[in-house]
Every structure is written in structure tokens, then in C-alpha cells.
Design a protein around this motif. Structure first.
Motif, short mmCIF file in Angstrom:
data_model
loop_
_atom_site.label_atom_id
_atom_site.label_comp_id
_atom_site.label_asym_id
_atom_site.label_seq_id
_atom_site.Cartn_x
_atom_site.Cartn_y
_atom_site.Cartn_z
N ASP A 143 -13.50 -3.03 2.36
CA ASP A 143 -12.11 -2.97 2.84
C ASP A 143 -12.03 -3.86 4.07
OD1 ASP A 143 -9.59 -2.33 3.77
OD2 ASP A 143 -9.86 -0.17 3.67
N SER A 167 0.67 -1.19 2.33
CA SER A 167 -0.54 -1.23 1.53
C SER A 167 -0.37 -0.26 0.36
CB SER A 167 -1.77 -0.85 2.36
OG SER A 167 -1.72 0.52 2.75
N GLU A 187 -3.08 1.65 -1.75
CA GLU A 187 -4.54 1.82 -1.75
C GLU A 187 -5.01 3.22 -2.14
OE1 GLU A 187 -6.35 1.65 2.19
OE2 GLU A 187 -4.36 1.29 3.05
N ARG A 244 -12.05 2.48 -3.75
CA ARG A 244 -10.70 2.25 -3.23
C ARG A 244 -10.28 0.86 -3.68
NH1 ARG A 244 -11.39 3.89 1.54
NH2 ARG A 244 -11.63 1.99 2.76
N GLU A 272 -7.01 -1.87 -3.11
CA GLU A 272 -5.86 -2.05 -2.22
C GLU A 272 -5.26 -3.44 -2.36
OE1 GLU A 272 -4.86 -1.82 2.58
OE2 GLU A 272 -6.93 -2.03 1.87
#
Length: 599
Positions: free
Chosen positions: A401, A505, A507, A519, A521
Motif C-alpha cells: 500500500d 479511495s 479499498e 487489500r 485499492e
């Protein structure tokens, strides 16, 4: 390159620092003292000179606070940091699960009538102090504003940031600051408000088309502003920080020393607006003492800042295309190098920043990169350090991320990839997370709908398997500003109606403690929905995707997808190949072609 910007005590330093603080408390005759992570600007990041919580306790998370009495010192942290806090603080500090345990209740069990709770009025908002005072006054517990007692014992406290502010060009800002001030002033006049006090750095940055380097990752200026109903303003900042932007600001904006801010508040008369959720308590108390009528209302910059203008949106599109090329180069590199062994979370983090730097446009990363290999990916806000650094191993997932700051926009992207073979059931959960991202991406909704109404779309595929994730689905994002920007969110607690130009976002995630985290995103911008044939005459909104980086097809179980979901993924990958393909070469171009192949 990988480095740490935190100011934190080592465990062995905790006891003497706590003892010194208690000596100050005894000398000032106070029975409890609050040590928040916040600074006077209430931002997500603080400068080293304001990292009081870390200096005292050793805890370096992005949210938390301490409450110190003569016999106990509680460090309040939420679920993201309960493992981290135990590894960072000495045993003289007691971790307290917050928000399950509220500060008022914890202190109420430890203080008696007649005792004094002290706090630094610069570091707590007006609404926060009002809430505590409403709780403690009936109990006979007094609340006293006080100079900061941590500062009194912090002998080697770093100096305040001294980097000068700089102008944000109109080619990226889109609207001159005079027009922005005039629009806000017209609203003040309409509501018969004489002036508004603005304390949030990103609000001041947006309003005046300026930026700064006062905190890590967010290009914001630490300053205060008073805007009057005529559109003129006074900017309060430390010496030397405004010298380079005097011409940019123009004659309608006076410049004063930051130390002159409180005296200026004391001179204000009439109806003065503040946002009690972000303004320091000392702002409210100074205005009250001066006899001004306080008008409590949302910071007037928040909504117009959130609704990006066409120039800002175009800049965000360009920033995301540039950033996607860097991320694609990175993912191709990971795919080639990870099976050879030798990669670690730190080396992955460093290599990603190198790819972004190669554009010669990178200003900063937009937050500390989260690179979680295997079980570390299940720690939602994990940040690797030299002690936690884990090898990237075969047959595990790697969650990355990350984001970047460019002059034309801010990015935030998460991708989860498999190294070797997928762990048990991870492909199923990956597919469900991807289905949630697709549901948000494809959403059409009437004007007036808020994030709380859409959040369930991202969770539904996981809910159907009895699973969920313990964070919001999305946050607002600034345009070369804070990567976490309000007031809009995709969250079950957000009632802010979405409007055109709001960037969020998208996500969703899933986390299997001790095994892996997933995750995915993308950033999305709210737009007017295209008209559908035969649809009712309703004002509808939709989302345009800004992020174009392939998903890991090895983790997608196509049999779980509906025809519409499969078509969305294929169309997305066609767009990725079209927009990003010309920007990469060699082995990366070959990798991208394979990564974007139809399902």
C-alpha cells in the motif's frame, strides 16, 4: 530510501521521563495531565518537535494519547496498534483499549472531586475540551489549561520546521486564491459573520494556493489564518516562512508573526466563526474572553476543497498515469526477483520509491509505504522497521500500500500479489475483495447519497462468506495535499453527501491473522452519471476510476465472478494496457501484456 522520521523514547528512557513529568505535575499542583499525539494543527502527521507522545512513551502510531496521574500512565490506542504499543512502551505505561474504554471514564475512576486535570489548550480541540468539561464538572473535577509540561522536561527538543512556504501554480490549482476568498467571504456576509478563523494547514494551503514542507509526506504549511467578510485575510506564520510568497499572496493578505495570532484573536469583535472540531481550545477561550460571539460551523474550506475543479481532476489523472507506470515497473520487478529469494519488506519499499523517483516528478511519498509479506500483511497499518523486516517468501502473499505526491496530484494505491502458489483460500478471499472494489467502481446513486449508504456494497461479497474487514472502505484524497482528506468517506459512519469532484479511495480488504492480508485499492472521482436509455429523470452520480494498474489474475477465481464483473475486469485491463503500455518497455512491457490478458 527507507528511513525513520519518528521521535520516540527507548523503553529504558520511559521511566525517568515519566518521573520527570510527574515532578512537573506535582510542582504545578495538578493530579492528571493529558499528552495527545496531536499538534496545534490537528493533522495526521506531526513535526519532530511536536512528537510529545512518542518522546514520552515510545509509542509511534498515528493515533493515540496518554493520560498520566500520580500512580498510573495509560496509553490509549485503537485496535490497529495493540501489538505495536506493547513492543514500544516500557512497563510503566499501561496500554488502554480505546475507544472501548473512554478517557472520561478511565480518568473518572482515578480522580476525585477537588482534583485537577490539566491540558495544553493548543493540543486539544474546542469540542474535545467541552466534552471533557461537561463530564468532569458535575463530578467536581477541575480542568485547567496549562503550558505543556512535556516541553518543560524535553531538553533536546528539535527546532520547529523552518522551510519556507511556496506557491502552488495556477496551472495546477485551477482557481486563483482571490476567487476562493471572495466565495467564502460572500457566504460570511450572507450569514452575517464578521470573520472566520481557519487553523487546518491543508485548508490554508487550498485557500491561498500555497504549499509547505512542515510535516512529512503532506505538503502543508503550518500557519493560522483570519479571513474577514470583505475577503481580506491575515496569515500568521513563523519568521521567514512567507518571504518567498509575498508577491503571490498580494495586497489583500496581511502577514504577521505566528506569535501575534492570539493577540489578534483578542482584538476581534462581532460574530466570529470557528470549527470547534479542529480549532484548538485556546482559540475558543481567547475569543470568548474578548467578548466575541462564536459561531460554530464546519471549516468553510472543507467542502470546496473536497470538490476538485476540472484542472485539479485533470492533474490527478496525469499524476495517476505517471504513478501507474512506476508501480507497473515495480510489480514486474517483484514478479521476476521474488522467486529468486533475497527480497525483504525494506528492499521492496526502497525499490518502489526508486521507480517513482525515476520520473523526476516525485515530490515525496504520500505516506509511509506499507509492505507486508505473509502474516505482516494482516496488520492493517503495518510499517516495516529494521526489527520487523521480513523476507518475501515463496507461496505467500505480499501486500503493498503506497502513494506519491506530485505537483499535479496525490496518489494512493494498494495491490496484493502472490509469490509462487497461493495460500489456502486466499484466492477465494482475493476474489471477494475484488468483487467489492468492482461494486463500488460500478455504483450509480442519487444525489444526496453519502458514504455510509455505499459502504456495504464493498462488503457484501465478504459478508456472504461470513467475513468482513475492520476499516472504512475509503477516505477522501487531496490534490497535491493530504492523502487522507475529509470530510467525505466511504464508511458506515460518514453522512457527508457525495458531490462531483470528490476523490475517494476504494479499498476493501480481508485479513487472516498469522497468515496473510489482502487489500486492493484504486482512487475514484465522483462524476455525474451518464444518462441511461429508459431511466427515470433522476439526478444520478457515479465514479470514474483514476488508478490503472493490473490486478493479480493468478488470484482471481473466474468461476466466482458474474458476467458483468468479468467484463469489468477485462475492460479495466484493456484500459491499463492502452494507457500504461506505451510508458513501459522491455521485460516490463511483456509482463504487462500478460498481466492484462483477458480472463
Amino acid at each position: 530510501m527507507f528511513q525513520s522520521f519518528t521521535v520516540a523514547s527507548r523503553p529504558e528512557q520511559g521511566p525517568p521521563r515519566l518521573a520527570a513529568l510527574r515532578a512537573q505535575m506535582q510542582a504545578k499542583q495538578v493530579d492528571a495531565f493529558l499528552v495527545p499525539r496531536a499538534d496545534a494543527w490537528q493533522g495526521e502527521y506531526v513535526a519532530p518537535c511536536d512528537a510529545r507522545l512518542g518522546w514520552l512513551t515510545g509509542f509511534t502510531g498515528s493515533a493515540g494519547f496518554a493520560a498520566v496521574t500520580a500512580t498510573e500512565a495509560g496509553v490509549f490506542i485503537d485496535g490497529r496498534y495493540r501489538l505495536q504499543v506493547r513492543n514500544q512502551v516500557a512497563d510503566v505505561f499501561t496500554p488502554v483499549h480505546w475507544p472501548e474504554v473512554q478517557l472520561a471514564d478511565w480518568l473518572g475512576e482515578r480522580l476525585n472531586a477537588g482534583q485537577v486535570l490539566a491540558y495544553d489548550p493548543w493540543l486539544h480541540t474546542a469540542s474535545e475540551v467541552e466534552g471533557l468539561r461537561n463530564h468532569f464538572t458535575p463530578l467536581g473535577i477541575e480542568m485547567h489549561p496549562l503550558e505543556n509540561l512535556v516541553d518543560a522536561i524535553w531538553d533536546d527538543r528539535p527546532a520547529a520546521p523552518d522551510a519556507p512556504f511556496f506557491a502552488h501554480p495556477i496551472e495546477f490549482a485551477g482557481v486563483p486564491h482571490g476567487e476562493k476568498r471572495a466565495a467564502l467571504a460572500a457566504d460570511l456576509q450572507k450569514r452575517k459573520v464578521d470573520a472566520v478563523v481557519i487553523t487546518l494547514p491543508d485548508s490554508i494551503a487550498w485557500l491561498l494556493n500555497i504549499r509547505g514542507n512542515d510535516v512529512v509526506h503532506n505538503p502543508v504549511p503550518q500557519a493560522f489564518l483570519i479571513l474577514n467578510a470583505g475577503g481580506g485575510a491575515t496569515l500568521f506564520a513563523r519568521t521567514g516562512k512567507v518571504d518567498d510568497i509575498r508577491d503571490h499572496l498580494g495586497a489583500d493578505i496581511a502577514i504577521a508573526e505566528q506569535a501575534a495570532f492570539l493577540p489578534a484573536l483578542a482584538d476581534l469583535e462581532g460574530r466570529i466563526q470557528i470549527d470547534p472540531k479542529s480549532a484548538p481550545d485556546i482559540v475558543a477561550s481567547t475569543l470568548t474572553a474578548a467578548g466575541a460571539e462564536i459561531i460554530a460551523a464546519m471549516d468553510p474550506c472543507l467542502l470546496p476543497k473536497a470538490c476538485k475543479n476540472p484542472v485539479e481532476i485533470e492533474g490527478m489523472r496525469a499524476a495517476h498515469i505517471r504513478d501507474a507506470a512506476a508501480v507497473v515497473n515495480f510489480l514486474a520487478w517483484v514478479d521476476a526477483e521474488a522467486p529468486k529469494g533475497g527480497l525483504t519488506e525494506i528492499s521492496v519499499t526502497e525499490r518502489l520509491e526508486q521507480f517513482r523517483s525515476a520520473s523526476n516528478a516525485l515530490k515525496e511519498i504520500s505516506f509511509d509505504t506499507i509492505a507486508g509479506a505473509g502474516p505482516n500483511g494482516a496488520i492493517m497499518h503495518y510499517r516495516v522497521d529494521e526489527n520487523s523486516n521480513r523476507p518475501v517468501k515463496m507461496n505467500e502473499l505480499l501486500l503493498v500500500d503506497s502513494g506519491a505526491q506530485y505537483a499535479d496530484g496525490t496518489t494512493d494505491i494498494t495491490r496484493t500479489v502472490v509469490i509462487g502458489n497461493a495460500p489456502d483460500d486466499s484466492a477465494e478471499n482475493y476474489t471477494r475483495v475484488l468483487q467489492g472494489l468492482i461494486a463500488i467502481s460500478r455504483a450509480r446513486f442519487p444525489r444526496g447519497v453519502a458514504g455510509m449508504h455505499l459502504d456495504a456494497l464493498a462488503r457484501f461479497p465478504l459478508w456472504m462468506a461470513g467475513r468482513d474487514f475492520d476499516h472504512g472502505t475509503g477516505h477522501g484524497v487531496g490534490a497535491y495535499l493530504s492523502v487522507h482528506e475529509g470530510p467525505q468517506r466511504l464508511s458506515r459512519i460518514s453522512d457527508i453527501a457525495l458531490r462531483e469532484g470528490m476523490i475517494l479511495s476504494n479499498e476493501p480488504g480481508y485479513y487472516r491473522p498469522g497468515s496473510y492480508g489482502i487489500r486492493l485499492e484504486n482512487l475514484i472521482v465522483t462524476v455525474k452519471a451518464p444518462v441511461l436509455a429508459g431511466a427515470d429523470d433522476r439526478d444520478m452520480l457515479a465514479f470514474e476510476t483514476l488508478t490503472f494498474v493490473p490486478f493479480d489474475r493468478r488470484l482471481i477465481i473466474t468461476a466466482m465472478l458474474s458476467p458483468d464483473e468479468a467484463a469489468w475486469i477485462d475492460a479495466y485491463h484493456v484500459k491499463v494496457l492502452h494507457d500504461i503500455g506505451p510508458r513501459v518497455a522491455g521485460d516490463t512491457a511483456k509482463w504487462l501484456t500478460q498481466a492484462c490478458a483477458p480472463l
